[in-house]
Design an enzyme around this catalytic site. Structure first.
Site, PDB file in Angstrom:
ATOM      1  N   PRO A  89       0.735  -1.212  -0.034  1.00  0.00           N
ATOM      2  CA  PRO A  89       0.002  -0.045  -0.003  1.00  0.00           C
ATOM      3  C   PRO A  89       0.839   1.347  -0.057  1.00  0.00           C
ATOM      4  O   PRO A  89       0.373   2.340  -0.282  1.00  0.00           O
ATOM      5  CB  PRO A  89      -0.692  -0.138   1.247  1.00  0.00           C
ATOM      6  CG  PRO A  89      -0.060  -0.966   2.018  1.00  0.00           C
ATOM      7  CD  PRO A  89       0.432  -1.901   1.255  1.00  0.00           C
ATOM      8  N   LYS A 105      -1.373   2.603  -4.672  1.00  0.00           N
ATOM      9  CA  LYS A 105      -1.702   2.281  -6.351  1.00  0.00           C
ATOM     10  C   LYS A 105      -3.011   1.209  -6.363  1.00  0.00           C
ATOM     11  O   LYS A 105      -3.478   1.054  -7.347  1.00  0.00           O
ATOM     12  CB  LYS A 105      -0.462   1.736  -6.876  1.00  0.00           C
ATOM     13  CG  LYS A 105       0.638   2.808  -6.939  1.00  0.00           C
ATOM     14  CD  LYS A 105       0.137   3.710  -8.231  1.00  0.00           C
ATOM     15  CE  LYS A 105       0.888   5.000  -8.256  1.00  0.00           C
ATOM     16  NZ  LYS A 105       0.229   6.154  -7.773  1.00  0.00           N
ATOM     17  N   TYR A 147       3.495   9.074  -8.367  1.00  0.00           N
ATOM     18  CA  TYR A 147       2.655   9.313  -7.229  1.00  0.00           C
ATOM     19  C   TYR A 147       1.123   9.637  -7.703  1.00  0.00           C
ATOM     20  O   TYR A 147       0.250   9.263  -7.304  1.00  0.00           O
ATOM     21  CB  TYR A 147       3.097   9.874  -6.146  1.00  0.00           C
ATOM     22  CG  TYR A 147       2.058  10.076  -4.585  1.00  0.00           C
ATOM     23  CD1 TYR A 147       2.405   8.951  -3.912  1.00  0.00           C
ATOM     24  CD2 TYR A 147       0.976  10.642  -4.503  1.00  0.00           C
ATOM     25  CE1 TYR A 147       1.729   8.735  -2.802  1.00  0.00           C
ATOM     26  CE2 TYR A 147       0.374  10.484  -3.266  1.00  0.00           C
ATOM     27  CZ  TYR A 147       0.634   9.614  -2.433  1.00  0.00           C
ATOM     28  OH  TYR A 147      -0.079   9.327  -1.257  1.00  0.00           O
TER      29      TYR A 147
END
Ligand code: RFL
Ligand code: PHB
Length: 390
Positions: free
Chosen positions: A292, A296, A384
């Protein structure tokens, strides 16, 4: 019973696929093993990329997300007792939205109910058959009766422990896996967040993450040994440990309170290839798992079902098989890049005692480089906020 697409699993993948197929006028039925309340009780993801937000808008499900979601323009990396901001918006022109997976699921479920689309919750003995031929079907027990749902295609949206991937003959599937030697202990508590953006921390005691669900609800995590049990972690022990992993000035400001959810999640990287087997298509956690750290998992799931919905639309409405033929290749190309980022960020931020002092110094050097180099920060930010859907 007959439908065009039988969807196994009513997590975010199955529900979003259903919403996108509805828009394309494609008939479908969802079969879910658990009750709707059980699905809504699972506390998971918190960060949505723009691509996922756009897809929820496209599915007509974005209203509450826009009203209540928290747009975040950056996050902080913390190490050596200091925080360093990664300016996502300044570096990429994009942002992410903090909105819990539970809420995404609730919105998709509510819309589905309003549209009168069929979902069998609490289905037992779910099995799939015939996907290597021309007449696939899903069989299950529901309400004391055995059902057979004949279909043109099966969408395996049933998560990592589901029946779809497990039904593929071993010789037809290749799996790649890395299991990390620790887990994340996460809590939910109704207290104000320690900071208005997320803090990802690397400390000698292990990783910490300060996330949130709203201005009054936090989701905090600490790295913990894999064999720890939730019962080992009182609230007092959690807060003491969390505080120790924060910089002193944040620890002073930290507001603590009783937790109302506490769970331990193991960390794993996993990919199954290909994602298509005849008339069976895998999507989301059924095909791949990311740790985690990179936030994603849910976003990859949304990307998969967008590609799959588009391909099914082409098949049924434009009579072209190109999208279905290329689904696996297109999805995997994005999946592997997200796997790389999630593995990299996990390796950078967690304590790996087996890597010794050299490993720790490598992490420290990379974190310092990251904070000095706009190029390195841009590469991180670009991943990100999410890579584009092809
Ligand atoms: P799900 O959510 O597991 O849903 C699969 C559904 O299939 C059902 N099912 C079956 N139904 C019928 N027959 C069977 N035989 C079945 N077997 C299973 C299950 O009951 C379930 O309802 O998979 P899906 O839809 O692919 O969604 C994937 C996401 O849930 C997952 O990737 C994310 O939660 C991962 N994740 C995060 N992702 C992000 O994008 N951002 C985050 O910030 C983020 N944080 C996280 C996370 C996952 C976590 N945990 C607990 C693993 C944080 C954590 C702690
Ligand atoms: C969360 O809020 O649950 C969350 C946020 C960011 C992550 C993982 C989980 O990277």
């Amino acid at each position: 019973m007959r439908t065009q697409v039988a969807i196994v699993g009513a997590g975010p993948s199955g529900l979003l696929l259903g919403a996108l197929l509805h828009k394309a006028g494609i008939d479908h039925v969802i079969i879910e093993r658990q009750s709707a309340d059980y699905v809504l009780g699972r506390v998971r993801a918190g960060v949505l990329e723009q691509v996922a937000v756009d897809l929820l808008d496209e599915a007509g499900c974005g209203a509450r997300l826009h009203a209540e979601g928290l747009p975040h323009d950056g996050f902080d990396l913390c190490f050596g007792g200091r925080r360093h901001r990664i300016d996502l918006h300044g570096l990429t022109g994009k942002r992410v939205v903090v909105y819990g997976q539970t809420e995404v699921t609730r919105d998709l479920m509510a819309q589905r109910e309003q549209l009168g689309r069929r979902t069998f919750y609490g289905a037992e003995e779910v099995a799939i058959e015939g996907f290597d031929g021309t007449s696939p079907a899903v069989t299950f027990r529901h309400g004391g009766q055995t059902h057979r749902l004949a279909c043109d295609f099966i969408a395996g949206c049933d998560g990592y422990h589901g029946v779809c991937r497990a039904s593929v003959p071993a010789g037809a599937i290749q799996t790649h896996e890395k299991v990390y030697p620790f887990g994340w202990l996460g809590i939910l508590a109704d207290v104000p967040p320690v900071h208005h953006e997320l803090i990802y921390g690397n400390s000698e005691l292990g990783f910490m993450l300060a996330s949130m669900r709203s201005a009054t609800r936090v989701r905090y995590y600490v790295q913990c040994p894999l064999d720890d049990r939730v019962e080992d972690w009182s609230d007092d022990r959690f807060w003491a440990e969390f505080k120790r992993r924060l910089p002193a000035e944040d620890a002073e400001r930290l507001v603590t309170g009783p937790s109302f959810e506490k769970s331990i999640a193991p960390l794993r990287s996993f990919v199954a290839e290909p994602m298509r087997f005849g008339r069976l298509f895998l999507a989301g956690d059924a095909a791949h798992i990311v740790p985690p750290t990179g936030a994603k998992g849910l976003n990859l799931a949304a990307g998969d079902v967008a590609l799959l919905a588009r391909a099914l639309d082409e098949h049924f409405n434009a009579k072209s098989g190109e999208g279905l033929a290329r689904y696996s290749e297109r999805a995997l190309s994005r999946v592997w890049k997200a796997e790389r980022f999630s593995w990299w960020f996990t390796s950078l931020m967690h304590d790996f005692p087996e890597n010794g002092s050299f490993g720790r110094r490598m992490q420290r050097a990379e974190l310092e480089y990251l904070c000095q180099s706009t190029a390195a920060q841009t590469a991180m930010a670009e991943n990100y906020v999410g890579l584009p859907l092809m």
